[in-house]
Design an enzyme around this catalytic site. Structure first.
Site, PDB file in Angstrom:
ATOM      1  N   SER A  64       0.887  -1.150   0.000  1.00  0.00           N
ATOM      2  CA  SER A  64       0.000   0.000   0.000  1.00  0.00           C
ATOM      3  C   SER A  64       0.925   1.200   0.000  1.00  0.00           C
ATOM      4  O   SER A  64       1.654   1.413   0.965  1.00  0.00           O
ATOM      5  CB  SER A  64      -0.872  -0.031   1.251  1.00  0.00           C
ATOM      6  OG  SER A  64      -1.492   1.217   1.430  1.00  0.00           O
ATOM      7  N   ARG A 100     -34.034 -36.800 -21.364  1.00  0.00           N
ATOM      8  CA  ARG A 100     -32.997 -35.768 -21.504  1.00  0.00           C
ATOM      9  C   ARG A 100     -33.673 -34.426 -21.284  1.00  0.00           C
ATOM     10  O   ARG A 100     -34.731 -34.167 -21.845  1.00  0.00           O
ATOM     11  CB  ARG A 100     -32.312 -35.817 -22.882  1.00  0.00           C
ATOM     12  CG  ARG A 100     -31.523 -37.101 -23.095  1.00  0.00           C
ATOM     13  CD  ARG A 100     -30.448 -36.991 -24.183  1.00  0.00           C
ATOM     14  NE  ARG A 100     -31.014 -36.743 -25.495  1.00  0.00           N
ATOM     15  CZ  ARG A 100     -30.964 -35.573 -26.140  1.00  0.00           C
ATOM     16  NH1 ARG A 100     -30.338 -34.542 -25.603  1.00  0.00           N
ATOM     17  NH2 ARG A 100     -31.533 -35.441 -27.321  1.00  0.00           N
TER      18      ARG A 100
END
Lengths: 447, 447, 447, 447
Positions: C272, C311
């Site tokens: 930082s 399906r």
């Protein structure tokens, strides 16, 4: 939810609102209001309505027996209506539930329970707001380390932390109020949402029924469009998530190594007979737990939005179980958090000490701001970076290191340096933010 | 989201809004606006602001390189700001990002993207509303079976079904508009939410910055209070869920055995070379798929509300990925559904035929209503139950059976019986409900 | 998953395995193997098979174009097979994909990708195991505070912590191996799972095809029974959850106030600029983030198990997107954690210091065990409770307080007291547990 | 879970296993076994163990009171152990719970309940297997339409559908057995997992304790590594998902327009007084509902894997509530599905009729296979495509259209054409698949 959850992760009030008995009571309220509305519209005889209203009293019903018949019937409404017809008797029994479908009674009853539940939650959130507001005021100037990615960053005050908790809580109260106002709608559509049995009088009866129950009458029945239900569910989940954020902070602040807060002591609370050194933050932990359980229910309700055709198979039936649990756990998350905060012991000394843990390095930014007017920002940043890194490396304080640096000494005397390194002087808009949170809360209270 | 999802389960517009380039562009927009606001407040030189604004152009940056540095830095903002400083150069570089923290840029950029995303979604929802409204008008009188628990119940019209879809969609457009107005807030708090670097000028700069970006300026920075983000996420999930409800109905209506709708044919669409008899509802299926994927993200964002202290570790970072996916999938759910509905082939004949599938038994309720004035409800219900059961058992139509029943013949002539068994005459408030949905939609359009 | 996620929350290898190109490549592999198997069974001419195999090469296909056709067709397999037929040409094109359905190709391709993905994950987990094992060995005797409910409890060693991480990781490697062995099954059933086109030769071709692809041939096609898929998904989610547990510990240990570990420094990593005092645990944070995103996908796959008939519509299509993301995020969670652990800086001094934070109160249990033989457990517990509470209350150390207590002095001399208060002597089975974890790991390596 | 869920979405047996009383009983079992193991190891006097065992009887405890104290204490184990000590009395009370921590008792008790729960589930799954196996055998030759994307595709038999249900169910039984064998581990680690109080005897006592309780003794305590718990949770969720797949098929098959199955009639079951035409599939719907509720809990348990340090705050506490609900709902999903299937009425006539719904178009593939040997596949496919499309367009049957086509007549006589269009002759490997599912089931039974 079971006995353990009931004892630890909800409130007795909320348990009562969502008890099976309460569900039956609200269904009976629906049936009574329906009879009244239909009598008023001249659809059923007023004697029938009177008799029905008379019979719509919970104590007349055996809830346990109804529940067991419900399993077979597919919904509690079927045996309840059957039973109610019997009680009303030969003459008027046929007027019971006239034009309605089981899901009308079930959904409306659930909505009525949700209204009671929202009232409880809003009241609890307001109480929690009050607790947060007190903390924000009282600790407006209690300086502590602000932490980002769990690293100390720059100073804040505990009052600011509490003010952010307040803002978060206050917004939830506001949201739940908005949900209560706009998302609780009567369900009344008959078999497939056309109110066909009532001919053209359907919408009239619906309006009347909505007024009887003080519920919004929707434009169309919503048997298979569950966005309102999902929205309320999401708001509860977000409220629960908000509670866990705050409770999580409490747990983190109560760590042995941080030690800035402690949950209030009470006999039998949070202790460990083997380890007298421990005082577990049991209320905050319970709030986190309840929150996890609540949030987990939201996707169940959202997934259940996929409802087939006019009235669905399996999805709204799941809501009847999921919504009550969601309300209960959310209530637990709110109330256990309030328990934690209202008796919270704040260790200001430890907050001060922790500010010095990294030798005052979290004042580096402040020092840089103080130096900048004298040497320009670039030079200020470079010098501060050097002294901070050197302080950390040599385990000295930033104060010592800065004092020894001639470049800093040249422009700041010791007094000014001390000021620049004083956490309480580097709080930016903290005070204004606290004021704003309190003001917003005042607005909420006034509404 | 990957290439497959990008092709099938979102829209190109939404993909563009949430591309990494767009994220960088919005971060640059934040940095430029910040510089302008700080210059105006006299905090940085106006020459610095001009230079910064000049450099805040996407084409100056190598997004790929930034992304790969971001992995190490923990956020894209860090390398971006570093890079921007370099570009701005020695003299003014130090004024870049003044007083802000990485998360300020990241959050605000995400919020700006979300605003664009909401605009796209709202527009798409309005288009879908228009499609539903057309169906509701056009099929106002197209009678079909209403279905509950996937069983035929009583008649409705396809227009009513479309009106309910319309109402559901219209409410989502309304919700997203409300979110766009009230839940998109600037993020600007500096390292730990105090704006300390800016001394007492912080709130002033924040207000200015909010105006520059046309975003609400919140009372307090919200780095670790993510309720707004969660609320938008939930609204998107609910919108996606709403789409799946409608798309699911399309899939069910398109079943071979139901055959009431068919998705519009197009070359390469929904076919099966091996089975020319099939026409798969691929748009509706894709909408359902996109919806499932969208809804699945909501709990990720809700769970991510538990954020530590002033700025958290891991949670808001997850939002940067989750929110874009959520927007993209929701856009897919909306747009694929609109594809399905706007070319939908309605088979009115099949709708009529299906009404007769159970020998007209779904008109039993209607018959009972017709008999009641003549013999009282109890008798009417008993007789209808008998004839319906007997019709089903003997595979005769309700019409035949009722005609043969002397108790019915005694009070209703054949003409009246026919009327009582005509689906189109047993639609209750259907017309009114359609009108109301259309009216609500008109209100939305006018807002 | 988008560019940001790709850079930070996965690995390049896993991205490659689940790229759309890889999906197409695996589908082509299926088609080639099918042709070979059918030629071998005499079902298609061997020249046809040769030609098909020749054409099943990724470079012949325009993946982007296929993806855009897939949106319309409902699955990528349809345009791919169409395109492949064209490439194979007039004469043999009709033998392409013989007897198969789109989902056969899609599912099998996904399963083949999952096999590659599992191989990568297992290898990464083994590397992580090695890192943990090294830590467990090296820090076998590095005493630190054990923590429960985030409160210091009794001493452990960092080696034990690492050994528990090792055990957890090792079990995941074991699970994924078991999934790779038992849950990756060929999909081959034709239109509705009967292999009807192939007459009675279906199961023979299936077996052959399974061998070609080195996949388990299941008893029955599993188009709509997705338990295997869901089981793999769940195992990945659990692996991701395990990573987050460990990464979470790293983040907590790296807190400024705990300071027992620090992620390795690297240029551009975790820093930082404004706050030189911070070193963010970016790898651990990224692991947590990736884990959250991974775990969020599991319920999508579990919910997608509800597949219609032979399906389904919408559910397996969602898996094609969800499973790749799940693999990618899990890979990110594992690899970022390994980055964190392999360069972890352990601060043994701080661990020692932290043991004394509560004046040695976490040795209270040990003191009681030392006293018990002399005075019985009840008396020992009572006395220790008293002195510990008094030490805490008066901010003295347990050592000072115990030394001053005549009841303790009467039975333990100072030397014995010192022993009783030495953390390194109160570790119970720590050493054995570390040995066991290492032994289990050795077994895994040997398997 | 509340009264409604208890009545409809679980079983009485499972409710009993996870009642709070059962939890207390299992904790007492842990405490008794611990005392015995420690006496055997010479750590506590055998008289103490005898006295403790004597007191570890449920009827001695007031569960309600314990639950209410648990809220404050943070876990039920603390008041229970306190209460047990009192009951054991002055002399031996101090030997109660020796060396253990609350979580040891809680986790082990939960594991013991889970063992009972798994036994019930496995037995129920086996019963469901038997039901499916009967259906598979009995309807081996019952031809019906296979459906993909909810469109008729090619014929299957109902026996094949049941065989796939069987395979799915059988695999869940197998998985749960594997979980029961491998994932139920003793928890015993003391305060921070070192068993420090027991010196070097810890692992010996642990082994003994594991034997007493017939639980696996793990290499290391697993207080904060919850992969075993998560794995069991996931398996239950997958089992629940499997049930919903099957129950969903039942609901779809029972649609009025499909009408191929009907749930068995019973008084008060699934009816609708207003609509005698309806028979709702209430058991299947309840199974779907219970499944949704179960699956929703899995992510709660997976998210709860992120546990801090040696023993966590909030996460394992959530499991104590979540796991019981997961077991209960899963039991409901299994048992309600079995109710649905065991009394299922199969309408073979309707299955046959539905095959003809699209004029026999689902035999197109079969016709093509019959023509191919005579004219080559390309020509066969082209011709079949033409006649099928023409049949659909003109609402004729495929039979009529094919008979009229000279190209087909030229190679197939009417008899051969009839054969080619007979669904029962186009079933491919159906029979073999059924045999395999039955064989796998036989293996499971024999294990």
């Amino acid at each position: 939810m079971n006995g353990i959850a009931e004892a630890s992760f909800t409130t007795p009030d909320m348990t009562a609102v969502f008890a099976p008995e309460a569900h039956v009571r609200q269904m009976l309220r629906f049936e009574a209001a329906l009879a009244r509305a239909e009598a008023q519209a001249g659809i059923i005889p007023s004697e029938a309505a009177e008799r029905i209203v008379e019979c719509c009293r919970l104590e007349r019903f055996d809830v346990k027996a109804l529940l067991s018949e419900a399993a077979n019937a597919g919904t509690l409404a079927i045996p309840l209506v059957g039973n109610l017809m019997e009680q009303v008797g030969e003459q008027y029994g046929r007027y019971v539930h006239w034009g309605a479908t089981s899901q009308d009674a079930t959904d409306t009853a659930l909505v009525l329970q949700m209204r009671d539940g929202l009232d409880l939650l809003i009241a609890d959130l307001l109480r929690l707001c009050a607790t947060c507001a007190t903390l924000a005021e009282r600790h407006r100037h209690t300086v502590m380390a602000g932490r980002t990615l769990l690293q100390q960053a720059v100073p804040i005050t505990f009052g600011l932390k509490a003010a952010r908790w307040l803002g978060l809580t206050e917004r939830q109260a506001r949201e739940l109020r908005a949900r209560r106002r706009g998302y609780l709608a009567l369900q009344f559509g008959g078999a497939a949402g056309t109110l066909a049995v009532l001919g053209t009088a359907g919408v009239h009866v619906a309006r009347q029924l909505g007024q009887e129950l003080q519920l919004t009458t929707p434009e169309i029945p919503w048997h298979a469009e569950r966005d309102r239900m999902a929205t309320v569910a999401a708001s509860l989940g977000i409220t629960a998530g908000a509670m866990a954020k705050i409770a999580g902070d409490v747990v983190l602040l109560a760590q042995t190594e941080v030690g800035e807060v402690l949950e209030g002591a009470a006999p039998g609370k949070g202790g460990s007979s083997a380890m007298p050194n421990k005082r577990n933050p049991t209320d905050a932990v319970a709030s986190v737990t309840a929150s996890r359980l609540a949030v987990g229910i939201v996707p169940v309700v959202l997934s259940a939005m996929v409802q087939e055709h006019e009235r669905a198979a399996g999805s709204w039936q799941a809501e009847v179980v999921a919504m009550p649990d969601l309300f209960r756990y959310t209530a637990g998350a709110v109330s256990r958090l309030r328990d934690a905060l209202s008796a919270l012991e704040i260790n200001e000394e430890r907050m001060r000490d922790n500010l010095n843990l990294s030798g005052g390095a979290l004042m580096a930014e402040s020092l840089m701001v103080a130096l900048a007017p004298h040497m320009g920002r670039p030079a200020a940043q470079r010098i501060v970076k050097e002294v901070t890194e050197s302080a950390i490396a040599q385990q000295r304080t930033l104060h010592t290191e800065a004092l020894a640096d001639p470049r800093i000494g040249a422009v700041l005397g010791e007094a000014k340096l001390n000021k620049a390194l004083e956490a309480a002087r580097y709080l930016g808009s903290t005070d204004i933010f606290i004021d704003r949170a309190l003001a917003q809360y005042a607005v909420l209270l006034a509404e």
